[in-house]
Design a protein around this motif. Structure first.
Motif, PDB file in Angstrom:
ATOM      1  N   ASN A  71       0.827   4.027  -2.989  1.00 58.95           N
ATOM      2  CA  ASN A  71       0.577   5.434  -2.677  1.00 58.95           C
ATOM      3  C   ASN A  71       1.734   6.317  -3.110  1.00 58.95           C
ATOM      4  OD1 ASN A  71      -1.917   4.870  -1.557  1.00 58.95           O
ATOM      5  ND2 ASN A  71      -1.152   4.746   0.539  1.00 58.95           N
ATOM      6  N   GLN A 124       1.583   6.778  -6.930  1.00 59.57           N
ATOM      7  CA  GLN A 124       0.501   7.691  -7.297  1.00 59.57           C
ATOM      8  C   GLN A 124       0.836   9.136  -6.925  1.00 59.57           C
ATOM      9  OE1 GLN A 124      -2.834   5.897  -5.258  1.00 59.57           O
ATOM     10  NE2 GLN A 124      -3.242   4.443  -6.899  1.00 59.57           N
ATOM     11  N   THR A 125       1.490   9.319  -5.792  1.00 57.90           N
ATOM     12  CA  THR A 125       1.835  10.668  -5.350  1.00 57.90           C
ATOM     13  C   THR A 125       2.901  11.281  -6.242  1.00 57.90           C
ATOM     14  OG1 THR A 125       1.312  10.035  -3.064  1.00 57.90           O
ATOM     15  CG2 THR A 125       2.575  12.046  -3.371  1.00 57.90           C
ATOM     16  N   ASP A 170       0.817  -1.212   0.000  1.00 60.30           N
ATOM     17  CA  ASP A 170       0.000   0.000   0.000  1.00 60.30           C
ATOM     18  C   ASP A 170       0.853   1.264   0.000  1.00 60.30           C
ATOM     19  OD1 ASP A 170       0.861  -0.577   2.606  1.00 60.30           O
ATOM     20  OD2 ASP A 170      -0.874   0.372   3.534  1.00 60.30           O
TER      21      ASP A 170
END
Length: 251
Positions: free
Chosen positions: A33, A36-37, A29
């Motif tokens: 994340n 994506q960031t 996870d």
């Protein structure tokens, strides 16, 4: 405390910080994340330069989450997990904004890959590095292209074979992973902030074009790193690796 990845934008500088309570380890996870960031920051018109950092004082990143590795039961799941590192490295490579690495402490395995995938990396004297993968029965397959690109194949081979040794921050600087090494965290932060401010004042089109030049010859990495993730995904199922990981498990 719970893990997180957050983006803070101030004066055209996007600061991406990640955290995990187990020495900033990287479960799926957090990897997702982080990918994506980075993509989000790359598309943000208010961001001209990115700083990649982790929380805490003495550990930048402990690499793959051993707890999650222990739960992997098939090669497909294994490949999916290691593809998380591949996706982050490719997001950094394809990001149109320059990425400055701030490495405040020790970094292991996949964390070394993150540092190597930055465009310019600064560190403290405590930022020693280790590639421990062979000692647990796998290998630094996914991060190898990024690490070899920065420090050379011979230094990469040395770290990989001598898998239980931490190499000093000064050694990492001499090999090209770190541009500068500072004695204190305060000096590191001042240098990172100063550099980011300078870069944010430059022509963004020139920065993007230079980024393309920096990463020239890596367009095949999407396929290459995926293939490497498949190798690691199979090896993590071995009896040797399962037995070894039990010794390191953190509840």
């Amino acid at each position: 405390m719970e893990s997180y990845v957050k983006l803070t934008v101030l004066d055209q500088v996007g600061q991406i910080e990640f955290f995990h309570p187990n020495k900033n380890a990287m479960p799926s996870d957090v990897l997702q994340n982080l990918e994506q960031t980075i993509v989000e920051a790359g598309k943000n018109d208010n961001v001209k330069v990115i700083i990649l950092q982790s929380s805490g004082d003495r550990t930048f990143c402990a690499g793959a989450s051993f707890n999650e590795l222990m739960t992997i039961k098939d090669a497909e799941t294994g490949m999916r997990f290691f593809s998380g590192f591949a996706n982050v490295i490719n997001a950094m490579r394809e990001c149109p904004k320059p990425i400055i690495g701030r490495v405040q402490g020790k970094t292991v395995g996949g964390g070394v890959g993150l540092a190597a995938a930055t465009d310019y990396c600064l560190a403290t004297q405590y930022a020693s590095i280790k590639l421990s993968e062979l000692s647990i029965g796998i290998g630094p397959f996914v991060i190898e292209p990024a690490v070899s690109r920065k420090i050379g194949k011979m230094a990469m081979s040395q770290m990989t074979i001598d898998a239980e040794t931490f190499y000093s921050a000064q050694w990492a600087k001499e090999k090209g992973l770190y541009a500068e090494v500072f004695e204190t965290l305060e000096e590191l932060d001042l240098a990172v902030t100063t550099l980011a401010k300078k870069l944010s004042s430059y022509n963004p089109e020139a920065l993007t074009e230079m980024k393309h030049v920096f990463w020239e010859g890596t367009s095949h990495w999407n396929t290459l790193l995926s293939e490497r993730a498949g190798i690691s995904g199979k090896l993590v199922l071995s009896k040797f690796t399962k037995k070894t990981l039990k010794r390191f498990r953190k509840d």
